[in-house]
Enzyme design. Structure first.
Site, PDB file in Angstrom:
ATOM      1  CG  ASP A   1      -1.869  -1.208   1.215  1.00 52.95           C
ATOM      2  OD1 ASP A   1      -2.231  -1.682   0.123  1.00 52.95           O
ATOM      3  OD2 ASP A   1      -2.196  -1.704   2.311  1.00 52.95           O
TER       4      ASP A   1
ATOM      5  CE  LYS B   1       2.401  -2.532  -4.303  1.00 59.41           C
ATOM      6  NZ  LYS B   1       2.083  -2.081  -2.934  1.00 59.41           N
TER       7      LYS B   1
ATOM      8  N   GLY C   1      -4.546  -4.377  -3.783  1.00 55.39           N
ATOM      9  CA  GLY C   1      -5.535  -3.346  -4.082  1.00 55.39           C
ATOM     10  C   GLY C   1      -4.760  -2.110  -4.464  1.00 55.39           C
ATOM     11  CG  HIS C   2      -1.970  -2.122  -6.971  1.00 48.98           C
ATOM     12  ND1 HIS C   2      -1.058  -2.666  -7.836  1.00 48.98           N
ATOM     13  CD2 HIS C   2      -1.698  -2.662  -5.753  1.00 48.98           C
ATOM     14  CE1 HIS C   2      -0.271  -3.503  -7.165  1.00 48.98           C
ATOM     15  NE2 HIS C   2      -0.650  -3.520  -5.914  1.00 48.98           N
TER      16      HIS C   2
ATOM     17  CD  GLN D   1       0.798  -8.922  -2.699  1.00 47.69           C
ATOM     18  OE1 GLN D   1       1.491  -9.477  -3.517  1.00 47.69           O
ATOM     19  NE2 GLN D   1      -0.473  -8.663  -2.917  1.00 47.69           N
TER      20      GLN D   1
HETATM   21  P1  GDP Z   1      -0.755   0.287  -3.586  1.00 46.70           P
HETATM   22  O1  GDP Z   1      -1.375  -0.972  -3.122  1.00 46.70           O
HETATM   23  O2  GDP Z   1       0.725   0.331  -3.314  1.00 46.70           O
HETATM   24  O3  GDP Z   1      -1.064   0.611  -5.013  1.00 46.70           O
HETATM   25  O4  GDP Z   1      -1.388   1.457  -2.705  1.00 46.70           O
HETATM   26  P2  GDP Z   1      -2.945   1.586  -2.303  1.00 46.70           P
HETATM   27  O5  GDP Z   1      -3.703   2.050  -3.466  1.00 46.70           O
HETATM   28  O6  GDP Z   1      -3.415   0.380  -1.578  1.00 46.70           O
HETATM   29  O7  GDP Z   1      -2.855   2.709  -1.176  1.00 46.70           O
HETATM   30  C1  GDP Z   1      -2.384   3.976  -1.453  1.00 46.70           C
HETATM   31  C2  GDP Z   1      -3.496   4.984  -1.098  1.00 46.70           C
HETATM   32  O8  GDP Z   1      -2.944   6.282  -0.989  1.00 46.70           O
HETATM   33  C3  GDP Z   1      -4.549   5.110  -2.181  1.00 46.70           C
HETATM   34  O9  GDP Z   1      -5.773   5.427  -1.570  1.00 46.70           O
HETATM   35  C4  GDP Z   1      -4.062   6.253  -3.033  1.00 46.70           C
HETATM   36  O10 GDP Z   1      -5.100   6.924  -3.727  1.00 46.70           O
HETATM   37  C5  GDP Z   1      -3.470   7.143  -1.984  1.00 46.70           C
HETATM   38  N1  GDP Z   1      -2.314   7.939  -2.442  1.00 46.70           N
HETATM   39  C6  GDP Z   1      -1.324   7.586  -3.293  1.00 46.70           C
HETATM   40  N2  GDP Z   1      -0.392   8.558  -3.374  1.00 46.70           N
HETATM   41  C7  GDP Z   1      -0.798   9.551  -2.531  1.00 46.70           C
HETATM   42  C8  GDP Z   1      -0.245  10.798  -2.131  1.00 46.70           C
HETATM   43  O11 GDP Z   1       0.832  11.208  -2.562  1.00 46.70           O
HETATM   44  N3  GDP Z   1      -0.965  11.526  -1.234  1.00 46.70           N
HETATM   45  C9  GDP Z   1      -2.152  11.096  -0.706  1.00 46.70           C
HETATM   46  N4  GDP Z   1      -2.763  11.882   0.175  1.00 46.70           N
HETATM   47  N5  GDP Z   1      -2.701   9.919  -1.062  1.00 46.70           N
HETATM   48  C10 GDP Z   1      -2.024   9.155  -1.945  1.00 46.70           C
HETATM   49  P1  IMO Z   2      -0.864  -4.204  -2.256  1.00 49.23           P
HETATM   50  O1  IMO Z   2      -0.382  -4.765  -3.564  1.00 49.23           O
HETATM   51  C1  IMO Z   2      -0.934  -4.648   2.100  1.00 49.23           C
HETATM   52  C2  IMO Z   2      -0.956  -8.731   3.670  1.00 49.23           C
HETATM   53  C3  IMO Z   2      -2.222  -9.154   4.404  1.00 49.23           C
HETATM   54  C4  IMO Z   2      -1.635 -10.116   5.404  1.00 49.23           C
HETATM   55  C5  IMO Z   2      -0.537 -10.811   4.623  1.00 49.23           C
HETATM   56  C6  IMO Z   2      -0.935 -12.157   4.020  1.00 49.23           C
HETATM   57  O2  IMO Z   2      -2.168  -3.508  -2.317  1.00 49.23           O
HETATM   58  O3  IMO Z   2       0.212  -3.419  -1.584  1.00 49.23           O
HETATM   59  P2  IMO Z   2      -2.463 -12.818   1.925  1.00 49.23           P
HETATM   60  O4  IMO Z   2      -3.927 -12.568   1.654  1.00 49.23           O
HETATM   61  O5  IMO Z   2      -1.551 -12.278   0.889  1.00 49.23           O
HETATM   62  O6  IMO Z   2      -2.170 -14.262   2.238  1.00 49.23           O
HETATM   63  O7  IMO Z   2      -2.173 -12.023   3.304  1.00 49.23           O
HETATM   64  O8  IMO Z   2      -0.189  -9.928   3.570  1.00 49.23           O
HETATM   65  N1  IMO Z   2      -1.166  -8.221   2.300  1.00 49.23           N
HETATM   66  C7  IMO Z   2      -1.113  -6.917   1.983  1.00 49.23           C
HETATM   67  N2  IMO Z   2      -0.944  -5.827   2.739  1.00 49.23           N
HETATM   68  N3  IMO Z   2      -1.030  -4.509   0.762  1.00 49.23           N
HETATM   69  C8  IMO Z   2      -1.170  -5.604  -0.027  1.00 49.23           C
HETATM   70  O9  IMO Z   2      -1.163  -5.526  -1.377  1.00 49.23           O
HETATM   71  C9  IMO Z   2      -1.254  -6.870   0.583  1.00 49.23           C
HETATM   72  N4  IMO Z   2      -1.413  -8.124   0.100  1.00 49.23           N
HETATM   73  C10 IMO Z   2      -1.345  -8.938   1.166  1.00 49.23           C
HETATM   74  O10 IMO Z   2      -2.846  -8.055   5.013  1.00 49.23           O
HETATM   75  O11 IMO Z   2      -1.035  -9.412   6.458  1.00 49.23           O
HETATM   76 MG    MG Z   3      -2.875  -1.656  -1.829  1.00 46.59          MG
END
Ligand code: GDP
Ligand code: IMO
Ligand code: MG
Length: 425
Positions: free
Chosen positions: A13, A16, A40-41, A217
């Protein structure tokens, strides 16, 4: 330019999805190399928010080819739902390709995942419940099914039948007819997307096109290098891109490590810099730190530069994309972990598991908004100092700074890879 890797450098999270979306304009291929719909991206374009699970984030920017690679695990049900949602939102998914070698996540994997979590009781890992672990177990046990098997439903039925005894012994009743009927329906939708993605990838590389490998991840969730057993079941580090897509390390030009300006973790497991206080709550609130997949509140803490130095090493990170800097705008003072106490002579995962304590340095905050900065020079002095502090401690340039979730809220610094792509916007 050949392959640029985009890797999560913390516990996932990091942002990416938004970094991949930003870099996508300069690429002809965006490819996921591991994991499944546990990811979840998020990509924000104007007032629209897209949540990608297994489909590469490049799909939003209209990249020519989006590959779900051989190293991933794919739930046919989740993929169909995701493709439908994307199409409903006006995103063209006709060039989303699923490797015939990608393993399938079937409903019994999800049951096994949930049952294993229940059995662990208080020691539950906090998985996303998507069947990721059991699907990868089946792959190494050589009992899995692959996307290519959707092309031959008779063979697939036979393979499933062969597993019914073993599954029953584990308390899982497999309704063969219903499962095959569901798969047949899903196959109709998925099969047109199934192909040899290795040939496609190499065709593109030979033609001199840019490829982005999208990590899922984070490095500290890697099955080997992460905080085991509180990890996912795939290879999330840079090396996994070659093994998960089928190309050699010589193709890689740059490894972009995506780093949140602080630290979060969702699920169980140790987290040295976790904050249980007002600052932690403030980070969660300002950063909207709730899981994309499960909606769980993310645990929040200060940036951990010991863990980041480790991530730089194990991935060979060449450039950092620092995200969510704006979340720190209201903090009077920031703490950054620069070393661990009581770490002993152990690798980082063992040091963390044994309770290594973070040693902090204080850095002044900037108490000004950063969200509308366009260039590095627009950032407040203390924000620039915070970035220099990180660079000094990890020895890698911060080449991208993200100051908001929207596509345009990204600062690109000189020397950044795929800068051409970014400036082409
Ligand atoms: P990922 O799994 O690495 O793609 O990241 P996620 O999407 O799960 O979580 C990142 C969250 O932060 C999302 O809700 C994005 O919309 C938000 N986000 C990404 N970059 C920024 C930033 O520079 N500032 C803020 N405030 N939110 C951001
Ligand atoms: P993105 O790509 C954050 C974590 C779960 C749990 C552990 C194992 O959005 O960054 P799993 O379902 O993979 O067997 O769970 O890994 N986990 C993540 N945490 N971002 C993710 O993906 C994750 N994918 C798995 O919360 O701790
Ligand atoms: Mg994510």
């Amino acid at each position: 330019m050949a392959v640029t890797l985009v890797i999560g450098a913390q516990w996932g999270d990091e942002g990416k999805g938004r970094v991949v979306d930003f870099l996508s304009r300069g690429a002809s291929v965006v490819a996921r190399f591991g994991g499944g719909s546990n990811a979840g991206h998020t990509v924000r374009v104007g007032d629209k928010t897209y949540k990608l699970r297994i489909v590469p984030s490049g799909v939003v920017a209209g990249v020519e080819h989006c590959i779900i690679g051989p190293g991933t695990v794919v739930s046919p049900a989740a993929l169909v739902a995701e493709l439908d949602t994307l199409e409903f939102n006006g995103v063209d998914t006709s060039r989303v390709w699923v490797s015939d070698l990608a393993h399938l996540i079937l409903p019994y994997h999800i049951e096994m995942d949930k049952a294993a979590e229940r059995e662990r009781g208080e020691d539950a890992l906090g998985t996303t419940g998507n069947g990721i672990g059991p699907a990868y177990v089946d792959r190494v046990a050589r009992t899995g099914l692959r996307a290519g098997d959707l092309l031959d439903l008779r063979r697939l039925r036979h393979a499933l039948f062969a597993r019914t005894h073993e599954l029953r012994a584990r308390g899982i009743a497999l309704d063969l007819d219903a499962t095959v009927a569901d798969l047949a329906r899903q196959a109709e939708r998925i099969v047109p997307h199934v192909r040899d993605t290795i040939a496609l990838l190499h065709e593109q590389l030979r033609a001199g096109r840019n490829v982005l490998a999208e990590g899922a991840q984070g490095s500290l969730l890697d099955v080997t290098f992460g905080t085991y057993p509180y990890v996912t079941s795939s290879v999330t580090v840079a090396g996994g891109a070659c093994a998960g897509l089928g190309f050699g390390p010589k193709e890689v030009d740059a490894v972009v490590g995506v780093v949140k300006a602080y630290q979060t973790r969702v699920g169980g497991g140790p987290f040295p810099t976790e904050l249980q206080d007002h600052d932690g709550a403030e980070l969660r609130k300002r950063g909207a730190e709730f899981g994309v997949v499960t909606g769980r509140p993310r645990r929040c803490g200060w940036l951990d530069l010991v863990a980041l130095r480790y991530a730089v090493q194990i991935n060979g990170i060449t450039h950092i994309a620092l995200t969510k800097l704006d979340v720190l705008d209201t903090f009077y003072q920031l703490s950054v972990c620069t070393s661990y106490e009581d770490a002993g002579d152990a690798s980082l995962p063992f040091a963390i598991a044994r309770g290594a304590r973070p040693v902090y340095e204080s850095v002044p905050g900037w108490l000004k908004t950063t969200v509308s900065a366009h260039a590095f020079e627009d950032l407040p002095y203390n924000a620039r100092e915070y970035i220099s502090f990180i660079e000094r401690h990890v020895g890698v340039p911060v080449s991208y700074v993200s100051i908001g979730p929207e596509r345009s809220q990204m600062i690109v610094r000189p020397g950044a890879p795929v800068a051409v792509a970014a400036s082409a916007r």
